[in-house]
Design a protein around this motif. Sequence first.
Motif, PDB file in Angstrom:
ATOM      1  N   HIS A  66      -8.163  17.965  32.535  1.00  0.00           N
ATOM      2  CA  HIS A  66      -8.270  19.404  32.299  1.00  0.00           C
ATOM      3  C   HIS A  66      -7.705  20.200  33.472  1.00  0.00           C
ATOM      4  O   HIS A  66      -6.977  21.186  33.279  1.00  0.00           O
ATOM      5  CB  HIS A  66      -9.729  19.800  32.058  1.00  0.00           C
ATOM      6  CG  HIS A  66     -10.213  19.519  30.683  1.00  0.00           C
ATOM      7  ND1 HIS A  66     -10.666  18.283  30.297  1.00  0.00           N
ATOM      8  CD2 HIS A  66     -10.320  20.318  29.595  1.00  0.00           C
ATOM      9  CE1 HIS A  66     -11.027  18.325  29.034  1.00  0.00           C
ATOM     10  NE2 HIS A  66     -10.824  19.552  28.575  1.00  0.00           N
ATOM     11  N   ALA A  67      -8.033  19.777  34.695  1.00  0.00           N
ATOM     12  CA  ALA A  67      -7.528  20.492  35.881  1.00  0.00           C
ATOM     13  C   ALA A  67      -6.004  20.394  35.955  1.00  0.00           C
ATOM     14  O   ALA A  67      -5.323  21.376  36.273  1.00  0.00           O
ATOM     15  CB  ALA A  67      -8.158  19.920  37.144  1.00  0.00           C
ATOM     16  N   ASP A  68      -5.468  19.227  35.633  1.00  0.00           N
ATOM     17  CA  ASP A  68      -4.019  19.063  35.671  1.00  0.00           C
ATOM     18  C   ASP A  68      -3.340  19.894  34.582  1.00  0.00           C
ATOM     19  O   ASP A  68      -2.280  20.477  34.814  1.00  0.00           O
ATOM     20  CB  ASP A  68      -3.640  17.586  35.525  1.00  0.00           C
ATOM     21  CG  ASP A  68      -2.155  17.371  35.693  1.00  0.00           C
ATOM     22  OD1 ASP A  68      -1.606  17.774  36.744  1.00  0.00           O
ATOM     23  OD2 ASP A  68      -1.531  16.809  34.766  1.00  0.00           O
ATOM     24  N   ALA A  69      -3.947  19.961  33.410  1.00  0.00           N
ATOM     25  CA  ALA A  69      -3.380  20.796  32.340  1.00  0.00           C
ATOM     26  C   ALA A  69      -3.369  22.262  32.764  1.00  0.00           C
ATOM     27  O   ALA A  69      -2.385  22.976  32.510  1.00  0.00           O
ATOM     28  CB  ALA A  69      -4.189  20.622  31.055  1.00  0.00           C
ATOM     29  N   ARG A 127      -3.177  23.337  35.855  1.00  0.00           N
ATOM     30  CA  ARG A 127      -2.129  23.435  36.874  1.00  0.00           C
ATOM     31  C   ARG A 127      -0.750  23.527  36.220  1.00  0.00           C
ATOM     32  O   ARG A 127       0.058  24.385  36.565  1.00  0.00           O
ATOM     33  CB  ARG A 127      -2.184  22.224  37.810  1.00  0.00           C
ATOM     34  CG  ARG A 127      -1.109  22.255  38.905  1.00  0.00           C
ATOM     35  CD  ARG A 127      -0.938  20.903  39.589  1.00  0.00           C
ATOM     36  NE  ARG A 127      -0.548  19.835  38.678  1.00  0.00           N
ATOM     37  CZ  ARG A 127       0.701  19.645  38.227  1.00  0.00           C
ATOM     38  NH1 ARG A 127       1.680  20.464  38.571  1.00  0.00           N
ATOM     39  NH2 ARG A 127       0.969  18.647  37.407  1.00  0.00           N
ATOM     40  N   ARG A 128      -0.499  22.661  35.234  1.00  0.00           N
ATOM     41  CA  ARG A 128       0.802  22.650  34.573  1.00  0.00           C
ATOM     42  C   ARG A 128       1.044  23.934  33.782  1.00  0.00           C
ATOM     43  O   ARG A 128       2.145  24.477  33.787  1.00  0.00           O
ATOM     44  CB  ARG A 128       0.943  21.422  33.679  1.00  0.00           C
ATOM     45  CG  ARG A 128       1.145  20.141  34.490  1.00  0.00           C
ATOM     46  CD  ARG A 128       1.380  18.910  33.631  1.00  0.00           C
ATOM     47  NE  ARG A 128       0.115  18.460  33.040  1.00  0.00           N
ATOM     48  CZ  ARG A 128      -0.153  18.436  31.733  1.00  0.00           C
ATOM     49  NH1 ARG A 128       0.752  18.791  30.849  1.00  0.00           N
ATOM     50  NH2 ARG A 128      -1.318  18.024  31.294  1.00  0.00           N
ATOM     51  N   LEU A 129       0.017  24.429  33.125  1.00  0.00           N
ATOM     52  CA  LEU A 129       0.131  25.668  32.359  1.00  0.00           C
ATOM     53  C   LEU A 129       0.455  26.840  33.287  1.00  0.00           C
ATOM     54  O   LEU A 129       1.336  27.657  32.995  1.00  0.00           O
ATOM     55  CB  LEU A 129      -1.186  25.935  31.620  1.00  0.00           C
ATOM     56  CG  LEU A 129      -1.223  27.067  30.609  1.00  0.00           C
ATOM     57  CD1 LEU A 129      -0.357  26.738  29.398  1.00  0.00           C
ATOM     58  CD2 LEU A 129      -2.657  27.306  30.168  1.00  0.00           C
ATOM     59  N   THR A 130      -0.221  26.880  34.413  1.00  0.00           N
ATOM     60  CA  THR A 130       0.010  27.947  35.385  1.00  0.00           C
ATOM     61  C   THR A 130       1.404  27.831  35.996  1.00  0.00           C
ATOM     62  O   THR A 130       2.125  28.835  36.125  1.00  0.00           O
ATOM     63  CB  THR A 130      -1.067  27.898  36.483  1.00  0.00           C
ATOM     64  OG1 THR A 130      -2.355  27.978  35.869  1.00  0.00           O
ATOM     65  CG2 THR A 130      -0.922  29.036  37.460  1.00  0.00           C
ATOM     66  N   ALA A 131       1.793  26.623  36.358  1.00  0.00           N
ATOM     67  CA  ALA A 131       3.117  26.407  36.969  1.00  0.00           C
ATOM     68  C   ALA A 131       4.239  26.782  36.010  1.00  0.00           C
ATOM     69  O   ALA A 131       5.291  27.279  36.436  1.00  0.00           O
ATOM     70  CB  ALA A 131       3.267  24.959  37.417  1.00  0.00           C
ATOM     71  N   LEU A 170      -9.870  25.530  29.826  1.00  0.00           N
ATOM     72  CA  LEU A 170      -9.560  24.355  30.648  1.00  0.00           C
ATOM     73  C   LEU A 170     -10.467  24.266  31.870  1.00  0.00           C
ATOM     74  O   LEU A 170     -10.909  23.173  32.243  1.00  0.00           O
ATOM     75  CB  LEU A 170      -8.089  24.375  31.066  1.00  0.00           C
ATOM     76  CG  LEU A 170      -7.106  24.152  29.922  1.00  0.00           C
ATOM     77  CD1 LEU A 170      -5.691  24.496  30.360  1.00  0.00           C
ATOM     78  CD2 LEU A 170      -7.193  22.718  29.415  1.00  0.00           C
ATOM     79  N   LEU A 171     -10.760  25.390  32.470  1.00  0.00           N
ATOM     80  CA  LEU A 171     -11.664  25.394  33.619  1.00  0.00           C
ATOM     81  C   LEU A 171     -13.059  24.947  33.203  1.00  0.00           C
ATOM     82  O   LEU A 171     -13.709  24.171  33.915  1.00  0.00           O
ATOM     83  CB  LEU A 171     -11.713  26.785  34.252  1.00  0.00           C
ATOM     84  CG  LEU A 171     -12.529  26.909  35.526  1.00  0.00           C
ATOM     85  CD1 LEU A 171     -12.010  25.963  36.611  1.00  0.00           C
ATOM     86  CD2 LEU A 171     -12.500  28.349  36.027  1.00  0.00           C
ATOM     87  N   ARG A 172     -13.511  25.397  32.056  1.00  0.00           N
ATOM     88  CA  ARG A 172     -14.822  24.965  31.556  1.00  0.00           C
ATOM     89  C   ARG A 172     -14.847  23.454  31.340  1.00  0.00           C
ATOM     90  O   ARG A 172     -15.799  22.778  31.727  1.00  0.00           O
ATOM     91  CB  ARG A 172     -15.157  25.691  30.249  1.00  0.00           C
ATOM     92  CG  ARG A 172     -16.469  25.235  29.667  1.00  0.00           C
ATOM     93  CD  ARG A 172     -16.787  25.903  28.356  1.00  0.00           C
ATOM     94  NE  ARG A 172     -18.007  25.345  27.809  1.00  0.00           N
ATOM     95  CZ  ARG A 172     -18.533  25.727  26.682  1.00  0.00           C
ATOM     96  NH1 ARG A 172     -17.969  26.677  25.958  1.00  0.00           N
ATOM     97  NH2 ARG A 172     -19.629  25.169  26.243  1.00  0.00           N
ATOM     98  N   GLY A 173     -13.801  22.926  30.715  1.00  0.00           N
ATOM     99  CA  GLY A 173     -13.724  21.479  30.507  1.00  0.00           C
ATOM    100  C   GLY A 173     -13.724  20.715  31.825  1.00  0.00           C
ATOM    101  O   GLY A 173     -14.330  19.652  31.943  1.00  0.00           O
TER     102      GLY A 173
END
Length: 125
Positions: A35-38, A40-44, A56-59
């Motif tokens: 979830h954290a990586d997703a 990060r990728r979404l933001t990037a 995603l943060l909740r997950g």
Amino acid sequence: MTRPTTTPAAKDDAPLGPYAASHLIHVSYTAGLAHADALRRLTAAGEVDATSPWTLLRGTLENFATGLWLLNGVGRAERRRRALSLWNEDMLNRHQHEVELAAGDACADPRHLTALIHQAAQTTP
């Protein structure tokens, strides 16, 4: 690959058979990292909308909190009880889902894990 049998986690898992706490901890941290990586990728990629980051943060937080809760039990018996409690909740949820889908005899029997929880509560550390 053989697993070590002398680590504290292995000693916690020993009487639990396929319902090992270490499996739940591993899965919780793996899901939290995914979830954290997703996020990060979404933001990037610059593809952030109004709701996805929070989901995603909740997950991420829920999964990391679950792993920490399992690890933070005071004493071996409590860690076993927490692991079996989580397995039991998972099986109850699966059972409910299967009943709702009219899966018939494919339903998991939640009574099995309830008995394991009582057994774990009676094991000595």
